[in-house]
Scaffold this active site. Structure first.
Site, short mmCIF file in Angstrom:
data_model
loop_
_atom_site.label_atom_id
_atom_site.label_comp_id
_atom_site.label_asym_id
_atom_site.label_seq_id
_atom_site.Cartn_x
_atom_site.Cartn_y
_atom_site.Cartn_z
CB SER A 204 16.63 -5.68 3.61
OG SER A 204 17.06 -4.83 2.60
CG ASP A 368 11.99 -6.53 -3.55
OD1 ASP A 368 12.50 -5.54 -4.13
OD2 ASP A 368 12.44 -6.98 -2.49
CG HIS A 400 12.72 -4.63 -0.05
ND1 HIS A 400 13.61 -5.53 -0.57
CD2 HIS A 400 13.34 -4.06 1.01
CE1 HIS A 400 14.73 -5.51 0.13
NE2 HIS A 400 14.59 -4.63 1.10
#
Length: 435
Positions: A204, A368, A400
């Protein structure tokens, strides 16, 4: 810790168990991280450094505060205590103490942030994995534990061949220069110790941190020290969710924290404005925030920050918007992996209660469930822009946070580290895989 402390930990366990499995951009997601199957150990382990995402490692604090926001709060502590995750944030009164401890104070003149008066904050465990494996001392909130355990099962050694690089995720890279010096030293240390170039893995926002780091290293250094960059679920074009976080707050499913209350803390992190959808890649007419009075595109960020009474946010964004938005190629071999096939909000629709009420509806696109696939897929632009190969893998139906838990992803990471992914890609004769 007395009986009250045990009750608090029991309360935390109940809260974490109640969280939606795919909740949000932050990491309190799995109370008991999935176990991994024992694999045949490999003798060809290339050293690996993991850079976590937003809220993805522990923070500690020590305080000697001039004033208190509530009589219930501690004024002074002799020892360092957990700031993230801190049990106080789950208590009705304690959340005000926690927000005052973790908040940053932004100075428009210096364009710099500082801790709350009387608060010292440190990042524990740099170079080790415990701070990114579990976010709490009782090991209830698991993050990279499943990933690290998988690697240990195939021959890696914690804090030796696999190491963590936690950082103060409240701050964007322009205010974290000391961290990047430590990261460079860690890379060089591992290279010298194991006589192999190092892999960097980011999840991320951590992938943006890695990209910023690599963009500021000379090519000879990268050619010598870096074997490759593994990116998981990176919001390369920014995250639409960051706009909701700054506008009306997002508690990510924690019932004891209202969105408006947690918004106080979320607006004090310079990383949230940094993650706004990039004006360099999103269409000019794409509406991110829709209200009865106005529809906001990226051309309207200044008006949005004024309308939500958060003008510091505009200055934070001005400071950080160009740090990685140009998406300059990292100059090393890249494995870009992300989930697709899940409805993901790309427009938040508000009623007359804007900005102090939650969105009443959404416009969805593929993604996601946290970041849309358009943003995550921008790493495909690097194909042909750099000499080193760029491999893209899309995992259908993976959320995610599942990218750091799912066995398919962990197996692919293992193949990359063992040099087997190159054979697979040559077999398939393509740089994009859909799994």
């Amino acid at each position: 810790m007395g009986s009250a402390g045990h009750m608090c930990w029991a309360l935390l366990a109940v809260v974490l168990l109640g969280l939606h499995h795919s909740a949000g951009f932050w990491i309190v997601n799995v109370v008991f991280p999935p176990s991994t199957k024992t694999k045949i150990p490999s003798n060809n382990t290339s050293p690996l450094i993991i850079v976590p995402g937003n809220l993805g490692n522990r923070l500690e604090a020590k305080i000697d505060k001039p004033t208190l926001v509530h009589w219930f709060c501690y004024k002074k502590t002799e020892n360092w205590f957990p700031l993230w995750i801190d049990l106080n944030m789950f208590m009705p009164i304690g959340v005000d103490c926690w927000i005052d401890n973790i908040r940053l104070v932004y100075n428009r003149t210096t364009r710099r942030s500082s801790n709350s008066p009387g608060v010292q904050v440190r990042v524990p465990g740099f170079g080790e994995t415990y701070s990114i494996e579990f976010l709490d001392y009782n090991k209830l909130a698991g993050y990279f534990h499943t990933t690290v355990e998988h690697l240990v099962n195939v021959g890696y050694v914690r804090n030796e061949t696999v190491r963590g690089a936690p950082y103060d995720w409240r701050l964007a890279p322009n205010e974290n220069a000391a961290y990047f010096l430590k990261l460079q030293e860690l890379v060089e240390e591992m290279y010298n110790q194991y006589e192999k170039p190092v892999y960097l893995l980011g999840h991320s926002m951590g992938s943006h941190y890695v990209l910023y780091f690599l963009n500021h290293q000379p090519k000879p250094w990268k050619d010598k020290y870096i074997r490759g960059f593994i990116s998981l679920a990176a919001p390369w074009g920014g995250a639409v969710k960051a706009l909701r976080v700054l506008t009306s707050g997002e508690n990510d499913g924690i019932p004891m924290l209202s969105n408006i209350k947690i918004r106080e803390e979320q607006r004090m992190m310079t990383t949230n404005p940094w993650l706004l959808p990039s004006e360099e890649v999103w269409p000019e007419d794409h509406v991110f925030i829709s209200t009865p009075a106005f529809n906001y595109t990226h051309r309207d960020y200044k008006r949005l920050f004024t309308d939500i009474s958060f003008e510091d946010g505009w200055h934070m964004w001005e400071d950080t918007k160009n740090l990685t938005s140009a998406l300059h190629p990292p100059g090393v071999e890249v494995w870009c992996m992300y989930g697709v096939g899940l409805p993901t909000p790309v427009t938040h629709i508000y009623n007359e209660e804007f900005p102090d009420g939650d969105p009443v509806d959404f416009v969805y696109a593929d993604g996601d469930d946290t970041v849309d696939s358009f943003s995550m897929g921008l790493c495909k632009r690097w194909v042909g822009q750099q000499e080193k190969p760029v491999h893209v893998t899309e995992y259908r139906g993976l959320a995610h946070l599942d990218m750091v838990f799912h066995e398919k992803v962990l197996n692919q990471i293992q193949q990359i580290l063992e040099g087997k992914s190159d054979q697979m890609l040559q077999c398939c004769s393509r740089s994009l895989l859909v799994i």
